[in-house]
Write a protein that holds these residues in place. Structure first.
Motif, PDB file in Angstrom:
ATOM      1  N   GLY A   1      51.801  55.113  68.538  1.00  0.00           N
ATOM      2  CA  GLY A   1      50.681  54.415  67.560  1.00  0.00           C
ATOM      3  C   GLY A   1      51.340  53.468  66.621  1.00  0.00           C
TER       4      GLY A   1
ATOM      5  N   ASN B   1      51.491  51.156  70.564  1.00  0.00           N
ATOM      6  CA  ASN B   1      49.972  51.490  70.439  1.00  0.00           C
ATOM      7  C   ASN B   1      49.100  50.829  71.574  1.00  0.00           C
TER       8      ASN B   1
ATOM      9  N   SER C   1      47.302  59.292  69.427  1.00  0.00           N
ATOM     10  CA  SER C   1      48.488  59.880  70.066  1.00  0.00           C
ATOM     11  C   SER C   1      48.369  61.378  70.338  1.00  0.00           C
TER      12      SER C   1
END
Ligand code: F6P
Length: 356
Positions: A10, A76, A113
């Protein structure tokens, strides 16, 4: 537990390197584990050859602890959500974990995540433990995530810098901060930085309300002001300000300009806008973030060693605890009306929306 992996996933933030460092020392010195740093989030386990480094004392002999970002790299882009046409990326990740001979994996990530990796872990028998990180501080079940304090400090410093120029020019300086759908960064930095107006996605505001506040200040001969606005605050028509970029992605950004134009078209107040952006993410971590990251790292390794998987470490009531990943991701942590900081802002006379 003999071999463990660490990955950062992320958006990056301050404190990630401190967490990796702490995990390594706990795992190596207390349990004699071998520790692999997986490169670029999950990508390091998905690609072939696998992309990872074995961490050692020398890795941490410099000043990584004090550096922003993550030296392991991250992503991300949510690449695991979009199925590759030729190969199943989830399967590659699961195989990668087993090929590397991992007994456990520590994921330093946000709710997105954790959500994705938890499902994959179940499918592929991966033993995972998570550490919450995000400048947005929107992960449930923990009071703080790594990176939030650093972002708040950057935003507060920005307000301090804007204050002097606001006074010099008798202007209204508008600071747009990140935070995704939560107003934590705006609320905390606004209080710390002496803002007159704080706009967050969770509380409805009106342009009229902002102007009333600025006019009331004018009556007291205060001709300058500071306004903090969170990126996901909506325009009065109820829509968020979103930019579509050339890569096809839509990103938040531009509500500061909207607020400035509204004020300038209805008053003679001169406004200027600063959109702080990724400065909040890349800054060197504050002492608090380094400490939190270090404490989380130790606890996460201990969880793996005890065989307590599918857990996230959390900070609650000045204690490090663990919760199930499900508990952490089931609710998005917004600013609640009964958050003591909302009352604090109100009692400081800050306009925070049309509430009393
Ligand atoms: O979630 C962290 C965050 O920094 C948000 O505050 C922001 O909206 C987003 O990530 C920006 O992401 P990107 O790295 O894709 O620009």
């Amino acid at each position: 537990m003999k071999k463990i992996g660490i990955l950062t996933s992320g958006g990056d933030c301050g404190g990630l390197n401190a967490a990796i460092r702490s995990i390594f020392f706990r795992a190596k010195n207390k349990y004699g584990m071998t520790v692999f740093g997986i490169k670029n989030g999950t990508t390091g386990l998905v690609q072939r050859p696998l992309d990872f480094i074995e961490l050692n004392q020398k890795t941490f002999s410099g000043y990584l602890l004090k550096q922003g970002g993550t030296f392991l790299g991250t992503t991300n882009k949510g690449s695991l959500k979009a199925k590759d046409k030729i190969v199943d990326q989830e399967k590659l990740l699961i195989d990668g974990y087993h090929q590397l001979g991992l007994d456990g994996l520590i994921i330093i990530g946000g709710d997105g995540s954790m959500n994705i990796l938890q499902k994959i872990a179940k499918k592929g028998n991966l033993k995972i433990v998570a550490i919450p990180k995000t400048i947005d501080n929107d992960v449930g079940a923990t009071d703080f995530s790594i990176g939030f304090d650093t972002a708040v400090n950057v935003a507060t410093q920005a307000l301090d810098n804007l204050h002097s120029t606001a006074v010099s020019h008798s202007r209204s300086m508008i600071l747009e901060v990140m935070g995704r759908d939560a107003g934590h960064i705006a609320l905390s930095s606004g209080i710390a930085g002496g803002a007159d107006v704080i706009l967050i996605p969770e509380i409805k505001y009106s342009i009229k309300g902002i102007i009333n506040k600025l006019n009331e200040m004018k009556k007291r001969d205060v001709k300058h002001s500071l306004i903090v606005v969170a990126e996901a605050v909506k325009m009065e028509n109820g829509k968020k300000v979103i930019h579509e970029f050339k890569d096809g992605q839509k990103r938040l950004g531009g509500i500061g300009e909207y607020i400035a134009n509204q004020i300038m078209s209805k008053t003679d107040i001169e406004c200027r806008v600063t959109a702080l952006g990724h400065v909040q993410r890349g800054a060197p971590p504050t002492a608090n973030d380094r400490i939190l990251a270090s404490a989380f790292g130790v606890y996460a390794v201990d969880l793996l060693e005890k065989g307590k998987f599918d857990k996230m470490v959390a900070y609650k009531n000045r204690k490090i605890i663990d919760v199930t990943i499900n508990e952490a991701i089931k609710t998005y942590k917004n600013v609640e009306r009964n958050d003591p900081l909302v009352e604090t802002a109100l009692s400081l006379g800050i306009y925070i929306g049309d509430i009393k």
